[in-house]
Design a protein around this motif. Structure first.
Motif, PDB file in Angstrom:
ATOM      1  N   GLY A   1     -11.383 -17.655  12.895  1.00  0.00           N
ATOM      2  CA  GLY A   1     -11.615 -16.777  11.745  1.00  0.00           C
ATOM      3  C   GLY A   1     -12.058 -17.568  10.535  1.00  0.00           C
ATOM      4  N   GLY A   2     -13.181 -17.166   9.965  1.00  0.00           N
ATOM      5  CA  GLY A   2     -13.715 -17.854   8.778  1.00  0.00           C
ATOM      6  C   GLY A   2     -13.629 -16.960   7.557  1.00  0.00           C
ATOM      7  N   GLY A   3     -12.552 -16.167   7.479  1.00  0.00           N
ATOM      8  CA  GLY A   3     -12.356 -15.320   6.299  1.00  0.00           C
ATOM      9  C   GLY A   3     -11.620 -16.096   5.227  1.00  0.00           C
ATOM     10  N   PHE A   4     -10.907 -15.376   4.388  1.00  0.00           N
ATOM     11  CA  PHE A   4     -10.203 -16.017   3.285  1.00  0.00           C
ATOM     12  C   PHE A   4      -9.299 -17.140   3.764  1.00  0.00           C
ATOM     13  N   ALA A   5      -8.445 -16.801   4.737  1.00  0.00           N
ATOM     14  CA  ALA A   5      -7.430 -17.754   5.169  1.00  0.00           C
ATOM     15  C   ALA A   5      -8.069 -18.930   5.909  1.00  0.00           C
ATOM     16  N   GLY A   6      -8.872 -18.639   6.925  1.00  0.00           N
ATOM     17  CA  GLY A   6      -9.444 -19.699   7.766  1.00  0.00           C
ATOM     18  C   GLY A   6     -10.357 -20.632   6.982  1.00  0.00           C
TER      19      GLY A   6
ATOM     20  N   LEU B   1     -17.221 -14.838  13.236  1.00  0.00           N
ATOM     21  CA  LEU B   1     -18.283 -13.893  13.582  1.00  0.00           C
ATOM     22  C   LEU B   1     -19.471 -14.030  12.646  1.00  0.00           C
ATOM     23  N   GLU B   2     -19.191 -14.450  11.403  1.00  0.00           N
ATOM     24  CA  GLU B   2     -20.270 -14.572  10.420  1.00  0.00           C
ATOM     25  C   GLU B   2     -20.332 -16.007   9.920  1.00  0.00           C
ATOM     26  N   ASN B   3     -21.488 -16.370   9.338  1.00  0.00           N
ATOM     27  CA  ASN B   3     -21.572 -17.735   8.808  1.00  0.00           C
ATOM     28  C   ASN B   3     -21.188 -17.780   7.336  1.00  0.00           C
TER      29      ASN B   3
ATOM     30  N   TYR C   1     -16.046 -12.524   0.030  1.00  0.00           N
ATOM     31  CA  TYR C   1     -15.106 -12.441  -1.089  1.00  0.00           C
ATOM     32  C   TYR C   1     -14.866 -10.950  -1.348  1.00  0.00           C
ATOM     33  N   THR C   2     -13.899 -10.385  -0.608  1.00  0.00           N
ATOM     34  CA  THR C   2     -13.714  -8.917  -0.597  1.00  0.00           C
ATOM     35  C   THR C   2     -13.495  -8.279  -1.977  1.00  0.00           C
ATOM     36  N   PRO C   3     -12.832  -8.947  -2.945  1.00  0.00           N
ATOM     37  CA  PRO C   3     -12.669  -8.277  -4.238  1.00  0.00           C
ATOM     38  C   PRO C   3     -14.010  -7.913  -4.893  1.00  0.00           C
TER      39      PRO C   3
ATOM     40  N   ARG D   1     -17.680 -14.859  18.961  1.00  0.00           N
ATOM     41  CA  ARG D   1     -16.535 -13.950  19.007  1.00  0.00           C
ATOM     42  C   ARG D   1     -15.460 -14.539  19.908  1.00  0.00           C
ATOM     43  N   VAL D   2     -14.272 -14.712  19.362  1.00  0.00           N
ATOM     44  CA  VAL D   2     -13.166 -15.218  20.180  1.00  0.00           C
ATOM     45  C   VAL D   2     -12.838 -14.156  21.217  1.00  0.00           C
ATOM     46  N   ARG D   3     -12.752 -14.582  22.466  1.00  0.00           N
ATOM     47  CA  ARG D   3     -12.466 -13.627  23.531  1.00  0.00           C
ATOM     48  C   ARG D   3     -11.096 -13.832  24.158  1.00  0.00           C
TER      49      ARG D   3
ATOM     50  N   LEU E   1      -7.457 -14.458  12.114  1.00  0.00           N
ATOM     51  CA  LEU E   1      -8.454 -13.447  12.495  1.00  0.00           C
ATOM     52  C   LEU E   1      -8.434 -12.207  11.603  1.00  0.00           C
ATOM     53  N   GLY E   2      -7.516 -12.175  10.626  1.00  0.00           N
ATOM     54  CA  GLY E   2      -7.532 -11.074   9.669  1.00  0.00           C
ATOM     55  C   GLY E   2      -7.081  -9.742  10.259  1.00  0.00           C
ATOM     56  N   ALA E   3      -7.679  -8.696   9.727  1.00  0.00           N
ATOM     57  CA  ALA E   3      -7.255  -7.346  10.103  1.00  0.00           C
ATOM     58  C   ALA E   3      -8.479  -6.503  10.426  1.00  0.00           C
TER      59      ALA E   3
ATOM     60  N   PRO F   1      -3.308  -5.494  11.714  1.00  0.00           N
ATOM     61  CA  PRO F   1      -3.638  -6.848  12.165  1.00  0.00           C
ATOM     62  C   PRO F   1      -4.641  -6.819  13.314  1.00  0.00           C
ATOM     63  N   HIS F   2      -5.409  -7.884  13.407  1.00  0.00           N
ATOM     64  CA  HIS F   2      -6.417  -7.958  14.465  1.00  0.00           C
ATOM     65  C   HIS F   2      -5.762  -7.713  15.829  1.00  0.00           C
ATOM     66  N   PRO F   3      -6.293  -6.782  16.633  1.00  0.00           N
ATOM     67  CA  PRO F   3      -5.619  -6.415  17.883  1.00  0.00           C
ATOM     68  C   PRO F   3      -5.564  -7.530  18.933  1.00  0.00           C
TER      69      PRO F   3
ATOM     70  N   LEU G   1      -1.824 -17.247   9.825  1.00  0.00           N
ATOM     71  CA  LEU G   1      -1.727 -16.885   8.405  1.00  0.00           C
ATOM     72  C   LEU G   1      -2.704 -15.759   8.090  1.00  0.00           C
ATOM     73  N   GLY G   2      -2.622 -15.274   6.855  1.00  0.00           N
ATOM     74  CA  GLY G   2      -3.522 -14.205   6.420  1.00  0.00           C
ATOM     75  C   GLY G   2      -3.075 -12.847   6.941  1.00  0.00           C
ATOM     76  N   ASP G   3      -4.020 -11.909   6.984  1.00  0.00           N
ATOM     77  CA  ASP G   3      -3.700 -10.511   7.310  1.00  0.00           C
ATOM     78  C   ASP G   3      -3.171 -10.311   8.728  1.00  0.00           C
ATOM     79  N   CYS G   4      -3.399 -11.288   9.624  1.00  0.00           N
ATOM     80  CA  CYS G   4      -2.957 -11.081  11.006  1.00  0.00           C
ATOM     81  C   CYS G   4      -1.537 -11.610  11.221  1.00  0.00           C
TER      82      CYS G   4
ATOM     83  N   PRO H   1       2.289  -9.467   1.464  1.00  0.00           N
ATOM     84  CA  PRO H   1       1.360  -8.358   1.692  1.00  0.00           C
ATOM     85  C   PRO H   1      -0.026  -8.898   2.069  1.00  0.00           C
ATOM     86  N   PRO H   2      -0.878  -8.058   2.643  1.00  0.00           N
ATOM     87  CA  PRO H   2      -2.215  -8.534   3.061  1.00  0.00           C
ATOM     88  C   PRO H   2      -3.189  -8.601   1.887  1.00  0.00           C
ATOM     89  N   THR H   3      -3.143  -9.697   1.140  1.00  0.00           N
ATOM     90  CA  THR H   3      -4.078  -9.845   0.017  1.00  0.00           C
ATOM     91  C   THR H   3      -4.724 -11.228   0.063  1.00  0.00           C
ATOM     92  N   CYS H   4      -5.858 -11.331  -0.656  1.00  0.00           N
ATOM     93  CA  CYS H   4      -6.565 -12.618  -0.719  1.00  0.00           C
ATOM     94  C   CYS H   4      -5.700 -13.663  -1.377  1.00  0.00           C
ATOM     95  N   GLN H   5      -5.026 -13.259  -2.462  1.00  0.00           N
ATOM     96  CA  GLN H   5      -4.293 -14.291  -3.191  1.00  0.00           C
ATOM     97  C   GLN H   5      -3.186 -14.886  -2.336  1.00  0.00           C
TER      98      GLN H   5
HETATM   99  C1  LIG Z   1     -12.650  -3.588   0.506  1.00  0.00           C
HETATM  100  C2  LIG Z   1     -11.542  -4.568   0.340  1.00  0.00           C
HETATM  101  C3  LIG Z   1     -11.200  -4.991  -0.930  1.00  0.00           C
HETATM  102  C4  LIG Z   1     -10.163  -5.910  -1.101  1.00  0.00           C
HETATM  103  N1  LIG Z   1      -9.869  -6.312  -2.359  1.00  0.00           N
HETATM  104  C5  LIG Z   1      -8.885  -7.203  -2.554  1.00  0.00           C
HETATM  105  C6  LIG Z   1      -8.568  -7.646  -3.868  1.00  0.00           C
HETATM  106  O1  LIG Z   1      -9.167  -7.201  -4.840  1.00  0.00           O
HETATM  107  N2  LIG Z   1      -7.574  -8.558  -4.010  1.00  0.00           N
HETATM  108  C7  LIG Z   1      -6.894  -9.064  -2.938  1.00  0.00           C
HETATM  109  O2  LIG Z   1      -6.005  -9.918  -3.119  1.00  0.00           O
HETATM  110  N3  LIG Z   1      -7.163  -8.662  -1.673  1.00  0.00           N
HETATM  111  C8  LIG Z   1      -8.139  -7.752  -1.452  1.00  0.00           C
HETATM  112  N4  LIG Z   1      -8.431  -7.338  -0.179  1.00  0.00           N
HETATM  113  C9  LIG Z   1      -7.648  -7.889   0.958  1.00  0.00           C
HETATM  114  C10 LIG Z   1      -8.229  -9.231   1.405  1.00  0.00           C
HETATM  115  O3  LIG Z   1      -9.590  -9.111   1.667  1.00  0.00           O
HETATM  116  C11 LIG Z   1      -7.525  -9.740   2.651  1.00  0.00           C
HETATM  117  O4  LIG Z   1      -6.138  -9.793   2.435  1.00  0.00           O
HETATM  118  C12 LIG Z   1      -8.026 -11.144   3.016  1.00  0.00           C
HETATM  119  O5  LIG Z   1      -9.399 -11.117   3.286  1.00  0.00           O
HETATM  120  C13 LIG Z   1      -7.254 -11.679   4.232  1.00  0.00           C
HETATM  121  O6  LIG Z   1      -7.826 -12.868   4.672  1.00  0.00           O
HETATM  122  P1  LIG Z   1      -7.886 -13.212   6.229  1.00  0.00           P
HETATM  123  O7  LIG Z   1      -8.555 -14.527   6.326  1.00  0.00           O
HETATM  124  O8  LIG Z   1      -6.573 -13.016   6.839  1.00  0.00           O
HETATM  125  O9  LIG Z   1      -8.818 -12.089   6.861  1.00  0.00           O
HETATM  126  P2  LIG Z   1     -10.377 -11.902   6.656  1.00  0.00           P
HETATM  127  O10 LIG Z   1     -10.792 -12.372   5.319  1.00  0.00           O
HETATM  128  O11 LIG Z   1     -10.663 -10.500   7.035  1.00  0.00           O
HETATM  129  O12 LIG Z   1     -11.024 -12.881   7.728  1.00  0.00           O
HETATM  130  C14 LIG Z   1     -10.965 -12.674   9.110  1.00  0.00           C
HETATM  131  C15 LIG Z   1     -12.031 -13.510   9.760  1.00  0.00           C
HETATM  132  O13 LIG Z   1     -11.911 -13.435  11.163  1.00  0.00           O
HETATM  133  C16 LIG Z   1     -13.193 -13.280  11.733  1.00  0.00           C
HETATM  134  N5  LIG Z   1     -13.037 -12.629  13.041  1.00  0.00           N
HETATM  135  C17 LIG Z   1     -12.521 -11.406  13.316  1.00  0.00           C
HETATM  136  N6  LIG Z   1     -12.547 -11.176  14.641  1.00  0.00           N
HETATM  137  C18 LIG Z   1     -13.072 -12.280  15.214  1.00  0.00           C
HETATM  138  C19 LIG Z   1     -13.330 -12.671  16.548  1.00  0.00           C
HETATM  139  N7  LIG Z   1     -13.049 -11.911  17.590  1.00  0.00           N
HETATM  140  N8  LIG Z   1     -13.893 -13.881  16.756  1.00  0.00           N
HETATM  141  C20 LIG Z   1     -14.189 -14.712  15.722  1.00  0.00           C
HETATM  142  N9  LIG Z   1     -13.929 -14.405  14.445  1.00  0.00           N
HETATM  143  C21 LIG Z   1     -13.392 -13.208  14.189  1.00  0.00           C
HETATM  144  C22 LIG Z   1     -13.942 -12.438  10.735  1.00  0.00           C
HETATM  145  O14 LIG Z   1     -15.329 -12.583  10.917  1.00  0.00           O
HETATM  146  C23 LIG Z   1     -13.448 -13.058   9.426  1.00  0.00           C
HETATM  147  O15 LIG Z   1     -14.230 -14.181   9.110  1.00  0.00           O
HETATM  148  C24 LIG Z   1      -9.461  -6.420   0.033  1.00  0.00           C
HETATM  149  C25 LIG Z   1      -9.812  -6.001   1.307  1.00  0.00           C
HETATM  150  C26 LIG Z   1     -10.843  -5.090   1.471  1.00  0.00           C
HETATM  151  C27 LIG Z   1     -11.214  -4.644   2.859  1.00  0.00           C
END
Ligand SMILES: Cc1cc2nc3c(=O)[nH]c(=O)nc-3n(C[C@H](O)[C@H](O)[C@H](O)COP(=O)(O)OP(=O)(O)OC[C@H]3O[C@@H](n4cnc5c(N)ncnc54)[C@H](O)[C@@H]3O)c2cc1C
Length: 422
Positions: free
Chosen positions: A12-17, A34-36, A40-42, A74-76, A105-107, A263-265, A297-300, A314-318
Motif C-alpha cells: 500500500g502506497g497511501g498515507f501510511a505506506g 495500485l497507483e504511482n 492526499y485525501t483532504p 495488485r497484492v493478491r 492497504l487502507g480501507a 478495512p481492506h477485505p 497500520l493506517g485504516d486497515c 480512528p481512520p484519519t490521515c493524521q
Molecule cells: C474523501 C476522503 C476525505 C478524507 N479527508 C480526511 C481529512 O480531511 N483528514 C483526515 O485526517 N483524514 C481524511 N480522510 C481519511 C484518510 O484518507 C485515511 O485515514 C488515510 O488515507 C489512511 O491511510 P492508509 O494508508 O491507511 O490508507 P490509504 O491512504 O487509503 O492507502 C491505501 C493504499 O493501499 C493501496 N492498495 C489497496 N489495495 C491494494 C492492493 N490489492 N494491492 C496493492 N495496493 C493496494 C491503495 O492504492 C493505496 O495506495 C479522508 C478520506 C476520504 C476517503
C-alpha cells in the motif's frame, strides 16, 4: 522470485505506506501499490470542485520516497510460512520475498444492502471518483439546460449526499459552490429549482467534532439552502429517484455515498488476527499480534495509542502519518510504543468558510477556512507540491472556476464487494 529492498516490503502506497517508506530514508524498502502516487485525501474535494487541479492533490511516490523501490500492481496473496507476497502487475505475476512485512492497504468504501445503491450511486474515495463526480455534476447541468420539461430539469439539478461526516459535509459544500459558480454560464437554469440534500443517520452531522463547530457547519450549509436531514436513512436508490426512511421520495439522478469505510477485505483472508470490524490487531509497537515480522497500520489496522488508553485510533490521515513515523523508527531501531495526542480537526465548507479545532482553540468562518488550508499545506509533502497547490488556490481567488468536463474517465459506482473481491 524477487527480494524486497532491505528485506522490507510495504503493501500500500497511501498515507501510511508512503510515509513509512519516506521516513525509512536512505536504506529504502519496496512498496507495492495500485497507483504511482499517494493521494492526499483532504484535498480530494477541492479536486472535485475545481479549486485544485486533480493532479496536484496527489504526490508521486517515486519522488516522495526516492530511496524506495516501487512495484505497481495488485497484492493478491500472502504466504506467511515462505514469507512471500504475490503481486499481479500489468504484465505478469510476481512473487516478492520479505524479511519484514508492513501491511498498509487502507480501507474500501463501506456500503449497506440498500436496493440500487451499487448500481446508481457514486462513491467518493479515489482520485478517479473525484474526477467522475465533477464530470457527473457538470453533465447534469448540461442535461438540465437541454431539458424542456421543468420537472425533469429539476431532477437533474437535485444532488443527494449520504453521510454527514467530513467527506460528505466537505463534498456537499464544495460541489454546491461549483454549481453556484457555474450557473452564471447557464442563464436558462437560473430560475430553476436546485436541491442539495445531505442525509445523516445520526442526530447531527459531524458528530466526531465538538457540537459547537458541528452546529456552525450545519447552520452555514442550511443558510446556503442545503437541506440537511439528520436521523434519516437512505432506503432505496431507483433510476431517477431515492427513498428515505422518513417515507419521502425525491426525484434525483445523483446520489453520492460517503457513509464510511471498512478495512481492506484482503487482510481478513491472511490468517492474521483481525478484530470484529475486520481491522488487523496490532500491539502498541504496531507489530501484528503473534507475528514477529509483520506490522500493520493506517485504516486497515486497529492501532492502540498510549495517549488514548482503551481506544484504538480512528481512520484519519493524521493518525496514519503519526503511526508511520513510529513504525519507521521501530523498524530501524529498538521498538517503542506508539503515542500520539491529536492536535485538532479541520474541515472546509466551501466559499471561504471552514471549521477548525486546534490545540483546544476553535475557529470557524474565514478563519476556520484559513487554518484548514494552512494546516493541509503544511502537511502536504514536498515543496514542489506545496507550490503547485498555492498557485492553484491563488488562481482560484482571482479567476472564475473552470467548468470543463474532462472526458475519458468512466464513472466508478459504489462497489458493494470492494476492490479485491470482484
Ligand atoms: C474523501 C476522503 C476525505 C478524507 N479527508 C480526511 C481529512 O480531511 N483528514 C483526515 O485526517 N483524514 C481524511 N480522510 C481519511 C484518510 O484518507 C485515511 O485515514 C488515510 O488515507 C489512511 O491511510 P492508509 O494508508 O491507511 O490508507 P490509504 O491512504 O487509503 O492507502 C491505501 C493504499 O493501499 C493501496 N492498495 C489497496 N489495495 C491494494 C492492493 N490489492 N494491492 C496493492 N495496493 C493496494 C491503495 O492504492 C493505496 O495506495 C479522508 C478520506 C476520504 C476517503
Amino acid at each position: 522470485m524477487r527480494e524486497a529492498k532491505e528485506g522490507i516490503l510495504i503493501l500500500g502506497g497511501g498515507f501510511a505506506g508512503s510515509y513509512v517508506a519516506r521516513l525509512l530514508g536512505a536504506g529504502g524498502a519496496t512498496i507495492v501499490s495500485l497507483e504511482n502516487f499517494m493521494l492526499y485525501t483532504p484535498m480530494l474535494v477541492e479536486a472535485a470542485s475545481g479549486t485544485l487541479e486533480p493532479r496536484h492533490s496527489v504526490v508521486p511516490l517515486r519522488a516522495m520516497c526516492p530511496h524506495a523501490e516501487l512495484i505497481l500492481g495488485r497484492v493478491r496473496g500472502l504466504d506467511r510460512s515462505r514469507r512471500i507476497v504475490t503481486v499481479e502487475t500489468d504484465t505478469s505475476t510476481v512473487d516478492i520475498h520479505y524479511a519484514r512485512l508492513v501491511i498498509a492497504l487502507g480501507a474500501v468504501i463501506r456500503t449497506l444492502p440498500i436496493p440500487g445503491l451499487d448500481v446508481h450511486a457514486l462513491g467518493f474515495k479515489s482520485l478517479e471518483d473525484a474526477i467522475a463526480l465533477r464530470n457527473h455534476v457538470l453533465r447534469k447541468l448540461e442535461q438540465a439546460d437541454a431539458e424542456e420539461d421543468p420537472g425533469r430539469a429539476e431532477s437533474h439539478l437535485t444532488f443527494v449526499f449520504v453521510g454527514g461526516g467530513y467527506a460528505g459535509v466537505e463534498a456537499v459544500g464544495e460541489l454546491s459552490d461549483l454549481v453556484h459558480d457555474a450557473l452564471r454560464y447557464y442563464p436558462r437554469l437560473q430560475e430553476r429549482r436546485r436541491r442539495w440534500v445531505l442525509v445523516e443517520a445520526e442526530p447531527r452531522i459531524l458528530h466526531e467534532i465538538p457540537a459547537s463547530l458541528g452546529q456552525y457547519a450545519a447552520r452555514e450549509l442550511k443558510r446556503r439552502g442545503i437541506d440537511i436531514r439528520v436521523s434519516t436513512l437512505l432506503e432505496a436508490v431507483n433510476p431517477g429517484s431515492v427513498r428515505f426512511s422518513d417515507g419521502t421520495t425525491l426525484p434525483t439522478e445523483t446520489v453520492v455515498w460517503t457513509a464510511g469505510v471498512r478495512p481492506h477485505p484482503l487482510v481478513a483472508d491472511w490468517g492474521i488476527p483481525v478484530d470484529e470490524r475486520g481491522r488487523v490487531k496490532v500491539d502498541e509497537t504496531l507489530r501484528v499480534e503473534g507475528f514477529d515480522n509483520i506490522f500493520a497500520l493506517g485504516d486497515c489496522a486497529a492501532v492502540p495509542n498510549a495517549a488514548t488508553p482503551g481506544h484504538v485510533d480512528p481512520p484519519t490521515c493524521q493518525h496514519a502519518l503519526r503511526q508511520a513515523r513510529r513504525l519507521a523508527r521501530n523498524l530501524r531501531s529498538r521498538p517503542a510504543p506508539y503515542h500520539y495526542r491529536m492536535l485538532g480537526q479541520v474541515a472546509t465548507l466551501g466559499r471561504f468558510k471552514g471549521i477548525a479545532e486546534v490545540i483546544g482553540l476553535r475557529f470557524h468562518g474565514f478563519l476556520g477556512w484559513f487554518v484548514t488550508r494552512s494546516y493541509h499545506l503544511y502537511q502536504l509533502p514536498m515543496p514542489s507540491r506545496k507550490l503547485r497547490v498555492v498557485a492553484d488556490w491563488t488562481v482560484s481567488l482571482f479567476f472564475r472556476r473552470d467548468i470543463v468536463q474532462v472526458s475519458g474517465h468512466h464513472e466508478p459506482l459504489v462497489s458493494v464487494s470492494g476492490p479485491d473481491e470482484a
